[in-house]
Design a protein around this motif. Structure first.
Motif, PDB file in Angstrom:
ATOM      1  N   ASN A 276       0.883  -1.092   0.070  1.00 10.45           N
ATOM      2  CA  ASN A 276      -0.155  -0.010   0.085  1.00 10.45           C
ATOM      3  C   ASN A 276       0.763   1.138  -0.126  1.00 10.45           C
ATOM      4  OD1 ASN A 276      -2.180   1.672   0.271  1.00 10.45           O
ATOM      5  ND2 ASN A 276      -2.342   1.418   2.389  1.00 10.45           N
ATOM      6  N   HIS A 277       1.917   1.452   0.598  1.00 14.76           N
ATOM      7  CA  HIS A 277       2.744   2.528   0.941  1.00 14.76           C
ATOM      8  C   HIS A 277       3.527   2.640  -0.661  1.00 14.76           C
ATOM      9  CE1 HIS A 277       5.746   5.344   2.460  1.00 14.76           C
ATOM     10  NE2 HIS A 277       6.694   4.888   2.169  1.00 14.76           N
ATOM     11  N   THR A 278       4.003   1.507  -1.176  1.00 15.42           N
ATOM     12  CA  THR A 278       4.628   1.686  -2.499  1.00 15.42           C
ATOM     13  C   THR A 278       3.854   2.210  -3.637  1.00 15.42           C
ATOM     14  OG1 THR A 278       6.048  -0.131  -1.763  1.00 15.42           O
ATOM     15  CG2 THR A 278       5.843   0.350  -4.196  1.00 15.42           C
ATOM     16  N   LEU A 279       2.581   1.520  -3.337  1.00 13.91           N
ATOM     17  CA  LEU A 279       1.555   2.085  -4.426  1.00 13.91           C
ATOM     18  C   LEU A 279       1.285   3.592  -4.237  1.00 13.91           C
ATOM     19  CD1 LEU A 279      -0.874  -1.141  -4.758  1.00 13.91           C
ATOM     20  CD2 LEU A 279       0.665  -0.008  -6.369  1.00 13.91           C
ATOM     21  N   SER A 280       0.898   3.862  -2.992  1.00 11.24           N
ATOM     22  CA  SER A 280       0.524   5.494  -2.677  1.00 11.24           C
ATOM     23  C   SER A 280       1.612   6.283  -3.277  1.00 11.24           C
ATOM     24  CB  SER A 280       0.262   5.505  -1.332  1.00 11.24           C
ATOM     25  OG  SER A 280       0.935   6.294  -0.621  1.00 11.24           O
ATOM     26  N   ASN A 281       2.752   5.878  -2.905  1.00 10.63           N
ATOM     27  CA  ASN A 281       3.996   6.606  -3.746  1.00 10.63           C
ATOM     28  C   ASN A 281       3.973   6.886  -4.981  1.00 10.63           C
ATOM     29  OD1 ASN A 281       5.038   7.470  -0.909  1.00 10.63           O
ATOM     30  ND2 ASN A 281       6.572   5.764  -0.893  1.00 10.63           N
ATOM     31  N   ASP A 282       3.689   5.727  -5.775  1.00  7.50           N
ATOM     32  CA  ASP A 282       3.877   5.757  -7.071  1.00  7.50           C
ATOM     33  C   ASP A 282       2.402   6.404  -7.651  1.00  7.50           C
ATOM     34  OD1 ASP A 282       5.844   3.961  -7.079  1.00  7.50           O
ATOM     35  OD2 ASP A 282       4.832   2.281  -7.708  1.00  7.50           O
ATOM     36  N   LEU A 283       1.591   6.265  -7.060  1.00 10.42           N
ATOM     37  CA  LEU A 283       0.459   7.206  -7.341  1.00 10.42           C
ATOM     38  C   LEU A 283       0.723   8.711  -7.163  1.00 10.42           C
ATOM     39  CD1 LEU A 283      -2.600   4.998  -6.445  1.00 10.42           C
ATOM     40  CD2 LEU A 283      -1.874   5.513  -8.784  1.00 10.42           C
ATOM     41  N   GLU A 284       1.290   9.024  -6.118  1.00 11.58           N
ATOM     42  CA  GLU A 284       1.552  10.395  -6.075  1.00 11.58           C
ATOM     43  C   GLU A 284       2.506  10.899  -7.143  1.00 11.58           C
ATOM     44  OE1 GLU A 284       3.838  13.152  -2.303  1.00 11.58           O
ATOM     45  OE2 GLU A 284       3.509  11.021  -2.004  1.00 11.58           O
ATOM     46  N   ASN A 285       3.451  10.313  -7.332  1.00 11.13           N
ATOM     47  CA  ASN A 285       4.612  10.509  -8.277  1.00 11.13           C
ATOM     48  C   ASN A 285       3.896  10.962  -9.726  1.00 11.13           C
ATOM     49  OD1 ASN A 285       6.682  11.144  -6.635  1.00 11.13           O
ATOM     50  ND2 ASN A 285       7.480   8.553  -7.158  1.00 11.13           N
ATOM     51  N   ILE A 286       2.843   9.918 -10.117  1.00 12.80           N
ATOM     52  CA  ILE A 286       2.090   9.930 -11.340  1.00 12.80           C
ATOM     53  C   ILE A 286       1.291  11.452 -11.381  1.00 12.80           C
ATOM     54  CG2 ILE A 286       0.227   8.928 -12.651  1.00 12.80           C
ATOM     55  CD1 ILE A 286       1.385   6.201 -11.801  1.00 12.80           C
ATOM     56  N   LEU A 287       0.605  11.524 -10.216  1.00  9.87           N
ATOM     57  CA  LEU A 287       0.095  12.849 -10.137  1.00  9.87           C
ATOM     58  C   LEU A 287       0.735  14.124 -10.131  1.00  9.87           C
ATOM     59  CD1 LEU A 287      -2.643  11.970  -7.514  1.00  9.87           C
ATOM     60  CD2 LEU A 287      -3.185  12.239  -9.767  1.00  9.87           C
ATOM     61  N   LYS A 288       2.221  13.966  -9.542  1.00  9.78           N
ATOM     62  CA  LYS A 288       2.945  15.374  -9.797  1.00  9.78           C
ATOM     63  C   LYS A 288       3.369  15.261 -11.152  1.00  9.78           C
ATOM     64  CE  LYS A 288       5.054  14.886  -5.232  1.00  9.78           C
ATOM     65  NZ  LYS A 288       6.426  14.710  -4.533  1.00  9.78           N
ATOM     66  N   LEU A 289       3.748  14.286 -11.930  1.00 12.33           N
ATOM     67  CA  LEU A 289       3.984  14.432 -13.394  1.00 12.33           C
ATOM     68  C   LEU A 289       2.825  14.710 -13.962  1.00 12.33           C
ATOM     69  CD1 LEU A 289       6.151  11.107 -13.875  1.00 12.33           C
ATOM     70  CD2 LEU A 289       6.886  13.508 -14.197  1.00 12.33           C
ATOM     71  N   GLU A 290       1.689  14.387 -13.800  1.00  9.38           N
ATOM     72  CA  GLU A 290       0.663  14.964 -14.684  1.00  9.38           C
ATOM     73  C   GLU A 290       0.460  16.306 -14.647  1.00  9.38           C
ATOM     74  OE1 GLU A 290      -2.318  14.588 -17.545  1.00  9.38           O
ATOM     75  OE2 GLU A 290      -0.816  13.051 -17.031  1.00  9.38           O
ATOM     76  N   ALA A 291       0.613  16.945 -13.212  1.00 14.40           N
ATOM     77  CA  ALA A 291       0.381  18.282 -12.977  1.00 14.40           C
ATOM     78  C   ALA A 291       1.338  19.035 -13.749  1.00 14.40           C
ATOM     79  CB  ALA A 291       0.274  18.606 -11.219  1.00 14.40           C
ATOM     80  N   THR A 292       2.667  18.551 -13.533  1.00 14.18           N
ATOM     81  CA  THR A 292       3.705  19.289 -14.339  1.00 14.18           C
ATOM     82  C   THR A 292       3.392  19.339 -15.682  1.00 14.18           C
ATOM     83  OG1 THR A 292       5.260  18.331 -12.616  1.00 14.18           O
ATOM     84  CG2 THR A 292       6.291  19.284 -14.581  1.00 14.18           C
ATOM     85  N   ARG A 293       2.831  18.346 -16.390  1.00 17.18           N
ATOM     86  CA  ARG A 293       2.696  18.248 -17.689  1.00 17.18           C
ATOM     87  C   ARG A 293       1.723  19.144 -18.241  1.00 17.18           C
ATOM     88  NH1 ARG A 293      -0.925  16.654 -21.212  1.00 17.18           N
ATOM     89  NH2 ARG A 293      -2.228  15.476 -19.561  1.00 17.18           N
ATOM     90  N   LEU A 294       0.662  19.366 -17.245  1.00 15.54           N
ATOM     91  CA  LEU A 294      -0.481  20.450 -17.422  1.00 15.54           C
ATOM     92  C   LEU A 294       0.334  21.792 -17.418  1.00 15.54           C
ATOM     93  CD1 LEU A 294      -3.376  18.651 -15.625  1.00 15.54           C
ATOM     94  CD2 LEU A 294      -3.038  18.949 -18.184  1.00 15.54           C
ATOM     95  N   PHE A 295       0.784  21.960 -16.508  1.00 15.36           N
ATOM     96  CA  PHE A 295       1.626  23.167 -16.216  1.00 15.36           C
ATOM     97  C   PHE A 295       2.519  23.658 -17.585  1.00 15.36           C
ATOM     98  CE2 PHE A 295       4.926  25.989 -14.513  1.00 15.36           C
ATOM     99  CZ  PHE A 295       4.120  26.945 -14.268  1.00 15.36           C
ATOM    100  N   ILE A 296       3.592  22.675 -17.944  1.00 14.75           N
ATOM    101  CA  ILE A 296       4.188  23.038 -19.032  1.00 14.75           C
ATOM    102  C   ILE A 296       3.383  23.126 -20.240  1.00 14.75           C
ATOM    103  CG2 ILE A 296       5.795  21.716 -20.710  1.00 14.75           C
ATOM    104  CD1 ILE A 296       7.142  20.369 -17.889  1.00 14.75           C
ATOM    105  N   GLN A 297       2.322  22.477 -20.512  1.00 18.74           N
ATOM    106  CA  GLN A 297       1.472  22.849 -21.661  1.00 18.74           C
ATOM    107  C   GLN A 297       0.906  24.552 -21.447  1.00 18.74           C
ATOM    108  OE1 GLN A 297      -1.548  19.899 -21.667  1.00 18.74           O
ATOM    109  NE2 GLN A 297      -0.526  18.652 -23.180  1.00 18.74           N
ATOM    110  N   LYS A 298       0.668  24.928 -20.566  1.00 19.78           N
ATOM    111  CA  LYS A 298       0.262  26.356 -20.612  1.00 19.78           C
ATOM    112  C   LYS A 298       1.315  27.460 -20.328  1.00 19.78           C
ATOM    113  CE  LYS A 298      -3.871  24.970 -19.791  1.00 19.78           C
ATOM    114  NZ  LYS A 298      -5.026  24.789 -20.539  1.00 19.78           N
ATOM    115  N   HIS A 299       2.653  26.960 -19.997  1.00 21.85           N
ATOM    116  CA  HIS A 299       3.448  28.209 -20.054  1.00 21.85           C
ATOM    117  C   HIS A 299       4.813  27.785 -20.973  1.00 21.85           C
ATOM    118  CE1 HIS A 299       1.411  28.160 -16.183  1.00 21.85           C
ATOM    119  NE2 HIS A 299       1.794  29.208 -16.043  1.00 21.85           N
TER     120      HIS A 299
END
Length: 112
Positions: free
Chosen positions: A35-58
């Motif tokens: 559960n700890h590993t999966l939660s860290n992986d999902l957190e990193n995926i969300l960070k990457l997705e937020a970064t991708r969205l930010f990069i598309q706008k800037h």
């Protein structure tokens, strides 16, 4: 004689209970670690997705990799623990390859 049989039954019951308790604790520990590993992986995926969205706008020119951190406008932290960050431009498309935490999670983005 009856007391010795009761004592032997009690010892066997305790042994069986101990074995069951050890296996149960092992299962709970494994589930918690997964559960700890999966939660860290999902957190990193969300960070990457937020970064991708930010990069598309800037603009890409204002984003730099400094000491393993993506920095926006030279002072604002966008994403940390970046191990790889490559940008290649082909006409109107930009391809960004990014990896986090020593290549544990990598993504390739194509931005138009």
């Amino acid at each position: 004689m009856k007391k010795s049989m009761v004592l032997i039954e009690l010892v066997f019951a305790l042994a069986i209970f101990s074995i069951i308790a050890l296996y149960s604790m092992n299962i709970v520990l494994n589930i918690t670690n997964k559960n700890h590993t999966l939660s860290n992986d999902l957190e990193n995926i969300l960070k990457l997705e937020a970064t991708r969205l930010f990069i598309q706008k800037h603009p890409l020119s204002s984003i730099n990799l400094i000491n393993g951190n993506l920095i926006y406008n030279g002072e604002n932290l966008l994403l940390n623990n970046v191990s790889k960050y490559n940008i290649s431009k082909n006409g109107d498309q930009t391809s960004i390859y990014i990896c986090l935490e020593e290549d544990s999670l990598c993504q390739n983005w194509i931005i138009k």
